[in-house]
Design a protein around this motif. Structure first.
Motif, PDB file in Angstrom:
ATOM      1  N   GLU A 167       8.814 -31.090 -63.972  1.00  0.00           N
ATOM      2  CA  GLU A 167       8.258 -32.313 -63.555  1.00  0.00           C
ATOM      3  C   GLU A 167       8.741 -33.256 -62.597  1.00  0.00           C
ATOM      4  O   GLU A 167       8.071 -34.158 -61.920  1.00  0.00           O
ATOM      5  CB  GLU A 167       8.315 -33.479 -64.928  1.00  0.00           C
ATOM      6  CG  GLU A 167       7.504 -32.627 -66.238  1.00  0.00           C
ATOM      7  CD  GLU A 167       8.218 -31.919 -66.820  1.00  0.00           C
ATOM      8  OE1 GLU A 167       7.557 -31.542 -67.915  1.00  0.00           O
ATOM      9  OE2 GLU A 167       9.166 -31.380 -66.489  1.00  0.00           O
ATOM     10  N   CYS A 172       2.558 -21.673 -62.523  1.00  0.00           N
ATOM     11  CA  CYS A 172       3.681 -22.040 -63.439  1.00  0.00           C
ATOM     12  C   CYS A 172       4.229 -20.618 -63.960  1.00  0.00           C
ATOM     13  O   CYS A 172       3.459 -19.580 -64.214  1.00  0.00           O
ATOM     14  CB  CYS A 172       3.400 -22.918 -64.602  1.00  0.00           C
ATOM     15  SG  CYS A 172       2.493 -24.501 -64.106  1.00  0.00           S
ATOM     16  N   SER A 213       5.735 -21.827 -69.473  1.00  0.00           N
ATOM     17  CA  SER A 213       5.497 -23.276 -68.724  1.00  0.00           C
ATOM     18  C   SER A 213       4.069 -23.825 -68.492  1.00  0.00           C
ATOM     19  O   SER A 213       3.073 -22.900 -68.365  1.00  0.00           O
ATOM     20  CB  SER A 213       6.032 -23.588 -67.279  1.00  0.00           C
ATOM     21  OG  SER A 213       5.791 -24.591 -66.780  1.00  0.00           O
ATOM     22  N   GLN A 214       3.680 -25.085 -69.124  1.00  0.00           N
ATOM     23  CA  GLN A 214       2.347 -25.614 -69.147  1.00  0.00           C
ATOM     24  C   GLN A 214       1.944 -26.069 -67.825  1.00  0.00           C
ATOM     25  O   GLN A 214       2.749 -26.884 -67.191  1.00  0.00           O
ATOM     26  CB  GLN A 214       2.003 -26.437 -70.167  1.00  0.00           C
ATOM     27  CG  GLN A 214       2.282 -25.706 -71.537  1.00  0.00           C
ATOM     28  CD  GLN A 214       2.220 -26.776 -72.954  1.00  0.00           C
ATOM     29  OE1 GLN A 214       2.846 -27.984 -72.647  1.00  0.00           O
ATOM     30  NE2 GLN A 214       1.162 -26.771 -73.548  1.00  0.00           N
ATOM     31  N   CYS A 264       4.309 -28.263 -63.412  1.00  0.00           N
ATOM     32  CA  CYS A 264       4.346 -27.735 -64.543  1.00  0.00           C
ATOM     33  C   CYS A 264       5.580 -28.271 -65.504  1.00  0.00           C
ATOM     34  O   CYS A 264       6.370 -28.818 -65.013  1.00  0.00           O
ATOM     35  CB  CYS A 264       5.001 -26.293 -64.264  1.00  0.00           C
ATOM     36  SG  CYS A 264       3.804 -25.393 -63.059  1.00  0.00           S
ATOM     37  N   SER A 265       5.450 -27.859 -66.739  1.00  0.00           N
ATOM     38  CA  SER A 265       6.475 -28.327 -67.811  1.00  0.00           C
ATOM     39  C   SER A 265       7.877 -27.733 -67.371  1.00  0.00           C
ATOM     40  O   SER A 265       7.778 -26.729 -66.897  1.00  0.00           O
ATOM     41  CB  SER A 265       6.188 -28.022 -69.467  1.00  0.00           C
ATOM     42  OG  SER A 265       5.748 -26.722 -69.529  1.00  0.00           O
ATOM     43  N   GLY A 266       8.946 -28.677 -67.344  1.00  0.00           N
ATOM     44  CA  GLY A 266      10.234 -27.965 -67.007  1.00  0.00           C
ATOM     45  C   GLY A 266      10.363 -28.287 -65.392  1.00  0.00           C
ATOM     46  O   GLY A 266      11.472 -28.010 -65.150  1.00  0.00           O
TER      47      GLY A 266
END
Length: 494
Positions: free
Chosen positions: A370, A381, A385-386, A366-368
């Motif tokens: 990594e 996520c 968050s992507q 998830c972004s944030g």
């Protein structure tokens, strides 16, 4: 959405599968009604769910393609076609498994006698033809390939131990002791156990023999980024030009394509070289492709009734990435050399659920978050968050071949120190990072609502470990030299 529809040849086995699949299609997607019928009839509540789960099984077949090594060039087309037909046979057998649960409940030998036994005979016939084609072309076929003809059935939740061997699964009698319900999605997978809260993933805990980043602080430290969009032209098909050239629906799942715009199973190297590209740098006509992600929300996509789509259990809304970051990096031990034009590379394994993780190269995060990567789970996520899919390709080339009989032996991952072994040469490492805006599925009481999942071969049950990526280098010579010079000189270019 549109799709690439230029088709020329469909194997007989695929036509048979299409006919079988048509019997199960209703409302635009593959409906596994009978798959759970016998388990649900006499139960209710939690006990009903447990009983249904106990009935779910998949088919586990040895991967003949991975065992093949020495195939003369003039026999490769025929061998690839035979392997594609074998994949269709597995799909057909899984379809029968999924729609005969009542018969299985009444006959403990039904699966063995009606599904697995005939499948073994059909696979044996193809193996015999493959051996004949190799020998006729001047090669030496493996005389022990017959041992790969037999398939097993096993519980759907029973993962491999990495060696591709099923040690304690179903013995072929159709009576499973594991597996999972379909969460009301009408398709076998994904299930609640396929998801994990990203907060529950330990930082830096991913243990993978594959997917090492080749670059570092030493050696060739530059990067080259190519922007090819996110498939704005809606180029989709269920072909696989690398593994199943000339075969319609060779992948049995739908791919996203960026870069080359003339990519299907029948594209020649000349077709690729003369095609348009979605890349901003028009010298990059490479093809980059991966299985689509779908949100299983009931959406009827363009392929809801098609092979590779809903007719083979790949249902729901296709999710395009919000961003597709494609870059090439160097090698931390030294300079890289140019990739040959039309080099083909497959990374990951679309059959990792049954093959084991030897070639698995999926990385979900998830972004944030990594630093938290997971291979065999889909991440849940937090808001904002992507979902991230990241892959580092093999970057050691044998220096001679643009492909190999099993589509793997001509390429290798770097060793832990970043070097290439056995005379292989370092080439720019392709790294792809896909970011998606996906609402987190809800997991409650062992059930998952509105899950997302990667398209897969039907028998692979949409497991996250089956994620994979494909690449064919169609950069012109000037651009490839620019990529190499940029990386070796430590610059960041695009």
């Amino acid at each position: 959405m549109g799709r690439n529809t230029r088709k020329r040849r469909t194997p007989l086995a695929t036509k048979i599968v299409a006919g079988a699949a048509a019997l199960a299609v209703g409302g635009g997607g593959l409906v596994w009604a009978n798959f759970y019928a016998s388990a649900h009839e006499e139960h209710s509540g939690h006990n009903r769910t447990r009983s249904a789960a106990a009935q779910v099984a998949t088919i586990d077949c040895p991967d003949v393609g991975q065992r093949i090594r020495d195939v003369p060039d003039r026999a490769r087309g025929e061998v690839d076609g035979e392997l594609a037909t074998m994949d269709s046979q597995i799909t057909d057998a899984y379809q029968r498994l999924a729609t005969t649960r009542r018969a299985q409940a009444g006959d403990s030998q039904f699966v063995r006698n009606t599904i697995l036994g005939p499948l073994k005979d059909r696979r044996k016939a193809i193996i015999d033809r493959i051996q004949l084609e190799i020998n006729r072309a001047g090669g030496k076929a493996d005389d022990n390939m017959d041992e790969l003809a037999e398939c097993q059935g096993r519980p759907a939740d029973q993962m491999q131990n990495g060696d591709g061997q099923n040690g304690d699964g179903q013995d072929g009698d159709g009576q499973n002791q594991g597996g999972n319900d379909d969460n009301g999605n009408g398709v076998a997978g994904p299930v609640a156990e396929d998801f994990i809260d990203i907060n529950d993933v330990q930082p830096n805990s991913r243990n993978s023999r594959n997917g090492l980043a080749a670059n570092g602080d030493g050696g060739s430290t530059g990067t080259f980024t190519t922007d090819c969009g996110v498939n704005e032209n809606n180029l989709f098909n269920s072909d696989n030009l690398i593994a199943a050239p000339g075969v319609d629906n060779g992948a049995h799942h739908t791919h996203d394509y960026v870069g080359n715009q003339d990519n299907d199973a029948f594209s020649s190297d000349e077709d690729l070289a003369n095609a348009d590209t979605s890349c901003q740098n028009q010298g990059d006509k490479s093809t980059y492709y991966w299985p689509v992600l779908r949100l299983q929300d009931g959406t009827q996509e363009f392929d809801a009734n098609d092979q590779g789509g809903g007719a083979e259990g790949n249902i729901g809304k296709i999710l395009k990435p919000a961003r597709a970051e494609i870059r090439f990096v160097g090698n931390r031990q030294g300079d890289v050399v140019a990739m040959p034009k039309f080099l083909r590379v497959i990374t990951g394994d679309a059959k990792s659920f049954t093959n084991g993780d030897a070639n698995a190269n999926s990385s979900w995060s998830c972004s944030g978050f990594e630093d938290r990567q997971v291979t065999d789970k889909y991440p849940l996520c937090p808001d904002g968050s992507q979902v991230l899919r990241t892959v580092n390709f093999q970057s050691c080339w044998d220096g001679q071949n643009i492909d190999s009989a099993n589509h793997r032996d001509h390429m290798a991952f770097v060793q832990e120190d970043g070097s290439c072994a056995n005379g292989f040469r370092a080439v720019p490492q392709l790294q792809i990072r896909l970011a998606y805006d996906i609402p987190a599925p809800t997991v409650e009481n062992g059930q998952v609502q509105n899950p997302y999942a990667v398209d897969s071969f039907p028998e692979q049950l949409h497991k996250p470990i089956t994620d994979h990526n494909d690449f064919i280098n169609v950069m012109d010579e000037d651009l490839m030299n620019e990529v190499v010079d940029c990386i070796n000189s430590g610059e960041d270019c695009q």
